[in-house]
Design a protein around this motif. Structure first.
Motif, mmCIF file in Angstrom:
data_model
loop_
_atom_site.group_PDB
_atom_site.id
_atom_site.type_symbol
_atom_site.label_atom_id
_atom_site.label_comp_id
_atom_site.label_asym_id
_atom_site.label_seq_id
_atom_site.Cartn_x
_atom_site.Cartn_y
_atom_site.Cartn_z
ATOM 1 N N ASP A 188 10.121 2.254 -10.428
ATOM 2 C CA ASP A 188 11.265 1.449 -9.990
ATOM 3 C C ASP A 188 11.601 1.685 -8.520
ATOM 4 O O ASP A 188 12.223 0.844 -7.881
ATOM 5 N N ALA A 189 11.163 2.830 -8.025
ATOM 6 C CA ALA A 189 11.453 3.130 -6.621
ATOM 7 C C ALA A 189 10.514 2.392 -5.670
ATOM 8 O O ALA A 189 10.733 2.385 -4.459
ATOM 9 N N ASP A 194 5.355 -0.477 1.997
ATOM 10 C CA ASP A 194 5.308 0.914 2.466
ATOM 11 C C ASP A 194 5.282 1.876 1.283
ATOM 12 O O ASP A 194 4.525 2.843 1.262
ATOM 13 N N ASP A 195 6.131 1.567 0.289
ATOM 14 C CA ASP A 195 6.145 2.410 -0.908
ATOM 15 C C ASP A 195 4.780 2.362 -1.602
ATOM 16 O O ASP A 195 4.276 3.376 -2.081
ATOM 17 N N VAL A 196 4.230 1.162 -1.657
ATOM 18 C CA VAL A 196 2.918 1.006 -2.291
ATOM 19 C C VAL A 196 1.888 1.864 -1.544
ATOM 20 O O VAL A 196 1.068 2.549 -2.150
ATOM 21 N N GLU A 197 1.998 1.838 -0.239
ATOM 22 C CA GLU A 197 1.063 2.601 0.582
ATOM 23 C C GLU A 197 1.140 4.099 0.273
ATOM 24 O O GLU A 197 0.117 4.767 0.137
ATOM 25 N N VAL A 317 1.141 -0.657 -16.461
ATOM 26 C CA VAL A 317 2.552 -0.941 -16.177
ATOM 27 C C VAL A 317 2.606 -1.830 -14.943
ATOM 28 O O VAL A 317 1.694 -1.826 -14.119
ATOM 29 N N THR A 318 3.681 -2.582 -14.831
ATOM 30 C CA THR A 318 3.772 -3.495 -13.693
ATOM 31 C C THR A 318 5.056 -3.260 -12.920
ATOM 32 O O THR A 318 6.059 -2.794 -13.459
ATOM 33 N N LYS A 319 4.985 -3.576 -11.651
ATOM 34 C CA LYS A 319 6.184 -3.529 -10.816
ATOM 35 C C LYS A 319 6.218 -4.781 -9.963
ATOM 36 O O LYS A 319 5.250 -5.108 -9.267
ATOM 37 N N GLU A 320 7.361 -5.470 -10.027
ATOM 38 C CA GLU A 320 7.524 -6.688 -9.257
ATOM 39 C C GLU A 320 7.777 -6.335 -7.795
ATOM 40 O O GLU A 320 8.590 -5.462 -7.493
#
Lengths: 509, 294, 310
Positions: A188-189, A194-197, A317-320
């Protein structure tokens, strides 16, 4: 040489004769004696037969006839229509459609793929449905939010009806659950790229043999699965931020585009991306299943994680990452229309209406015959089903794509899936933000020459740039210059003209 | 045998051997890939020595064995009938065209040649064969359109006839009172076995490998030939893999995609390899008879 | 024309009637299969509208042809198509002839049978599979060349699918490898049709093998070489779509050396699906080939009437 001239004259003569002979044949094609009418069954004179075409994905066709018979029992009784299926192998769809239309063959109702929609209308292959919808399409109209039915209008007329399913789209990241758990990642964070990176950095550091990111499908780039503009059909001239006061721009010149491919390039150089992403032919699911890949980007919808887990045989799991938006492309992805050759247009519309309003018909299409292809789960809600004991998807003999047939919200739900999936999907549809250009369909016939040239330029640069395989600083300017010389500006101008026209007619501000 | 000749023979063996190796190795790779675990292919790439074997692709094909055997039947039937008919038609057109004394020969040769360059395309051909001649969903559809005879083979055969049938032989036969059909059958064909065998081979391969006719003219699965059935299974897999986000979940899980393509090729080619030595015998024999008599 | 010559001509024609009858099935087939559908050539000049039907659709002149020329790629695709075809024709023939001559030297029945069947193997593998086999060789991280051969030579791995400069060689090798067996069989048949007596006489005269090839084999197969070359010239604007599309894996970075007219047309029309425009491309390719063949056939006729196609 004289002989050859004589030969050529002879040829020309044959040619003229044939032209006139076939001309007659062509014009009279309406009365083509197609062998589809198949008497022999009891026919009380009033029941009319319509031919219905749709793509078929599964090779197991053996039970299709049984399902057709069951559907006919209902439709003959309710609307005096008998359907004749014309299943077409999905890979052959475009070619077969071309032959059916050119040959003037009988076809009364057909699935319409969104990619071909505006072309089919421009070439006069589909009839207007507005009056038929008013007369026989009550169930269809009720199944939709009006904005969605209107999204299929071309020049103010409806030529096709979308199927009821997820009509908007969000984009996000699909990840292997085992690794997410292993490294205690709070998905969720993850909000930005950038977070993905950072996430990829973790994976890369701890799992050197796993590729953090692979393409969402064979031949797809990362940008195609992370769409941040309204593509207005073909991405040749797009609407930034789904609004931009309806001012169309060239996506490849947008700073956001540059930023995105710069990032992808960085990931590529860091080793976060499959090295041969641009030419990879291994399916995403195989890459996941074999343990080689950690995640991919994809177009998402409610229930997506469950669907993908099933497909890859691995918990996902997925994150939008990009919130859901409804664009014309989403809505017109899968449609149904009545071909110009149809001789039973009203009957076809009546049957189409059943596909949107009659749960029995929908479930026959989607799941097959109760007791044979599925059973209702005891002690569960009425719409929960499972495969009969000892059977599964591989052995069942009937497999269909649920989103293809009319109103999917009437479809039963496998007990392994979320029982509230349709409620959630409906909510997804109604709460997603509509693009300002929702309902605009571009007709490319005025700029065909340019579209052909631009298509070539796009295929040349898109995959290498958008998979990070080449240096954007060097190739992006080249790409943009080539697009210009291929006529991108002319396409955008034409599109803008049509969009302005559309906005005026629909009083969109 | 002179030294020079031996040298020729040895270099021939060496060069041909290398070329043959270049032809066999990829096929071996094809075969080993088809029995490799698809996980291994994804992670390690194609290899001659896979670390783990799997017959999943063949298992899946075996599930469809009824369809496949039926398709073999159709393919064999159309190949035999088509090739025979084709050889007859081709040679009967090529022989008169090879006769330089026949009036109009050049014009007719031009008419044949013209078909090699210009064609009306798929849609018009489809219209001719479905509206003028209703051959849709018949066995003829797998034999007649496009495949039955082509101008290239006609012109090739014509060049051979011109080259290898000596004019004096024809003239003396004609003086002996032999009719044109007798000359064609008794002399021309007998003298031209090498090219007959060659064109026969080309035609047989064309029929064996054809999928286009079935795709265009056949919708009845019972009339599909081998390539049609295999292509259809393959195209399903490809469609699903390129439309991963389309909700085809439960279906795709059942398809072994990676090794499948290879397995398909193996079962498509294997029968040819098995049949080839028999054919070869005929081929080589035909060649030597032709050579001796010529 | 006076009566005697007419009668003479009539008698002469009558003599050939059996020959004309013999040709009927073949000509009838060409008429149905090739000439009847040629009405479709008109599609190249029309804007097809299915509501109106093919016949009533509007004529648009040369509009469908525009996309072939109004592009900066026009030069590249034309150059690539021509050069590849030129190389394929010349090299393809030379190698096929060489193999056929060598094959003819093999006396052992088994060995000959073996070679003859294996050189046909590549022809039997579909081009899509060929593209996978090539990929097995050239893949960046798992390919045989990058993983085994280059390290052995102490070289760095190469991103084959991003480097256009290698592809003219790769495509030529693949084309020859795949097609040599096929055309080699034609030449083998041609060589075997040559009368043995010529060679026996030459051997008695003490002619070397090389001499025999130059003085007997080559002249005897010249008509076949001429014919195949002429037919190749006729299709010089066409190319093997699979070879140029599948084998380079449609990699955009390689277009400079892999884009040919057929792939350009395919990519341009993927979205539009316009049969008028694809018909226009075919018409253009055929027309250029046709003119070139007429010219070269005329030249061949000047030298040797017997070797001309018509």
């Amino acid at each position: 040489m004289k002989n050859i001239m004589r030969g050529a004259t002879l040829l020309m003569l044959c040619f003229v004769l044939i032209l006139s002979a076939c001309g007659k044949g062509g014009n009279g094609s309406g009365s083509e004696p197609g062998g589809s009418a198949n008497p022999g069954n009891q026919q009380d004179g009033k029941v009319e037969e319509i031919t219905v075409a749709f793509p078929l994905v599964s090779t197991s066709q053996q039970d299709l006839q049984l399902v057709e018979d069951e559907i006919n029992k209902i439709s003959e009784e309710k609307i005096k229509v008998r359907v004749k299926f014309l299943p077409i192998n999905a890979g052959e769809w475009a070619q077969r459609m071309n032959l059916i239309f050119s040959g003037g063959e009988t076809l009364d109702l057909t699935f319409v793929s969104g990619l071909m929609y505006s072309n089919m209308v421009a070439k006069g292959q589909l009839i207007e449905l507005d009056e038929l919808l008013d007369a026989h399409g009550e169930g269809i109209k009720q199944a939709f939010d009006e904005k969605y039915l209107n999204a299929t209008k071309i020049n103010g007329k409806i030529y096709s009806v979308p199927t009821v399913r997820d009509l908007a789209g969000s984009y996000g990241l699909t990840m292997r659950k085992d690794m997410v758990d292993k490294y205690n990642i709070d998905i969720d964070a993850i909000q930005t790229l950038d977070d993905v990176e950072n996430l990829f950095k973790t994976i890369k550091a701890n799992e050197p043999h796993v590729v953090p990111l692979v393409p969402g499908g064979v031949g797809q780039s990362f940008r195609e699965n992370h769409v941040f503009v309204d593509p207005l059909g073909d991405f040749m001239g797009v609407l930034p931020d789904y609004d931009n006061d309806l001012k169309i721009v060239n996506m490849y010149e947008m700073p956001e585009y540059k930023a995105f491919i710069d990032r992808i390039r960085k990931w590529y150089l860091e080793g976060y991306i499959l090295p041969d992403a641009a030419t990879n032919k291994t399916t995403t699911f195989e890459l996941i299943k074999s343990g080689k890949a950690f995640s991919y980007m994809a177009l998402q919808k409610p229930g997506f994680a469950a669907q993908e887990s099933k497909a890859s045989g691995t918990q996902m799991v997925t994150k939008e990452l990009l919130a859901p938006v409804a664009t014309t492309s989403n809505v017109t992805n899968a449609l149904w229309g009545i071909p110009v050759n149809s001789k039973h247009q009203e009957k076809a519309m009546q049957f189409l209406n059943l596909m949107y309003s009659d749960a029995d018909i929908v479930n026959l299409f989607d799941w097959g015959i109760e007791g044979k292809h599925y059973v209702k789960e005891k002690g569960e809600a009425d719409h929960i089903i499972s495969y009969p004991a000892g059977q599964d998807a591989t052995t069942i003999g009937y497999n269909m794509l649920g989103w293809m047939f009319g109103n999917q919200f009437l479809s039963y739900v496998m007990k392994t899936d979320d029982p509230d999936i349709w409620k959630k999907t409906a909510e997804f549809n109604s709460t997603s933000r509509p693009s300002k250009a929702l309902g605009f369909v571009f007709d490319a016939s005025a700029v065909k020459t340019e579209v052909a040239a631009v298509s070539n330029v796009v295929t040349q640069y898109k995959l290498p740039l958008e998979t990070g395989s080449v240096d954007p600083d060097k190739l992006l300017p080249e790409f943009i210059a080539k697009l210009k010389s291929a006529g991108m500006d002319k396409i955008i101008a034409e599109k803008q003209k049509q969009l302005d026209e559309w906005a005026k007619n629909n009083s969109v501000q | 045998m002179t030294k020079e000749y031996r040298g020729w023979r040895w270099s021939a063996h060496i060069i041909l051997g290398l070329f043959a190796l270049a032809c066999i190795l990829p096929f071996v790779l094809l075969f080993t890939s088809s029995v490799t675990d698809s996980k291994v292919i994804v992670t390690e790439g194609y290899t001659f020595f896979p670390s783990s074997l799997s017959f999943a692709a063949y298992d899946y094909l075996w599930q469809n064995s009824k369809m496949i055997f039926n398709a073999y039947g159709i393919t064999i039937l159309t190949t035999v009938v088509g090739t025979t008919a084709s050889l007859l038609m081709t040679s009967m057109l090529a022989y008169p065209l090879s006769r330089k004394d026949m009036p109009g020969g050049m014009v007719l040769a031009f008419i044949v040649f013209f078909t090699l360059l210009f064609n009306g395309g798929l849609v018009p051909t489809y219209m001719v064969y479905t509206q003028l001649f209703d051959i849709k969903n018949t066995l003829l559809a797998q034999i007649v359109p496009w495949l039955l005879m082509n101008g290239f083979n006609v012109l090739l055969m014509r060049a051979f006839f011109m080259n290898s049938v000596p004019k004096p032989v024809l003239e003396s036969a004609s003086i002996d009172g032999a009719g044109e059909f007798t000359i064609y059958y008794k002399i021309v064909l007998q003298l031209s076995l090498p090219i007959m065998a060659t064109i026969g081979l080309f035609q047989a391969l064309a029929y064996w490998n054809d999928w286009n006719n079935g795709l265009v003219f056949v919708t009845d699965a019972g009339l599909f030939n081998l390539q049609n059935v295999l292509n259809r299974i393959m195209s399903d897999i490809e469609f699903l893999s390129s439309n991963a986000s389309m909700g085809s979940g439960s279906i795709i899980a059942q398809l072994p995609s990676e090794t499948f393509r290879m397995a398909i090729a193996v079962i498509g080619i294997l029968p040819i390899l098995i049949a080839y030595p028999f054919f070869q015998k005929f081929f080589v024999k035909g060649l030597t008879i032709g050579a001796v008599k010529g | 024309m006076n009566t005697t010559t007419r009668r003479k001509r009539g008698a002469r024609l009558r003599r050939f009637i059996p020959l004309y009858i013999m040709m009927l099935p073949g000509l009838a087939y060409l008429f149905i299969n090739n000439y009847l559908p040629m009405f479709g050539l008109s599609i190249a000049f029309k804007d097809i509208n299915y509501a109106k039907g093919i016949w009533a659709s509007d004529w648009v002149g040369l509009k469908n042809f525009e996309y072939l020329f109004k592009t900066t790629d026009a030069y590249i695709i034309t150059r690539n198509t021509l050069l590849y075809n030129a190389v394929f024709i010349v090299l393809g023939l030379l190698i096929a002839i060489a193999i056929a001559i060598l094959l003819n030297e093999i006396r052992g029945k088994m060995a000959r049978g073996f070679y003859q069947s294996v050189i046909l193997l590549p022809y039997l593998i579909s081009i899509i599979l060929v593209s996978y086999l090539v990929y097995a060789m050239l893949s960046v991280d798992a390919g045989f060349i990058n993983k085994t051969i280059l390290p052995m030579l102490g070289l760095d791995p190469i991103s084959w699918y991003l480097e256009p400069k290698y592809w003219p060689y790769i495509l030529t090798i693949v084309h020859i490898w795949k097609g040599a067996g096929y055309s080699c069989i034609i030449f083998l048949a041609a060589i075997l049709s040559i009368d043995r007596e010529y060679y026996e006489a030459a051997e008695l005269d003490g002619a070397s093998k090389w001499m025999q090839i130059r003085k007997i084999t080559f002249p005897m197969i010249t008509p076949i070489i001429t014919m195949l070359t002429l037919l190749g010239i006729g299709r010089i604007f066409y190319s093997d779509f699979g070879l140029f599309y599948q084998v380079p894996m449609n990699s955009g970075a390689l277009y400079e050396t892999t884009n040919v007219i057929d792939t350009y047309v395919f990519r341009g029309l993927m979205q539009l699906g316009d049969i008028g425009m694809s018909a226009a491309a075919g018409f253009y390719q055929s027309l250029v080939g046709f003119i070139l063949v007429l010219v070269s056939n005329y030249i061949v006729r000047r030298f040797d009437k017997d070797n001309a196609l018509f």
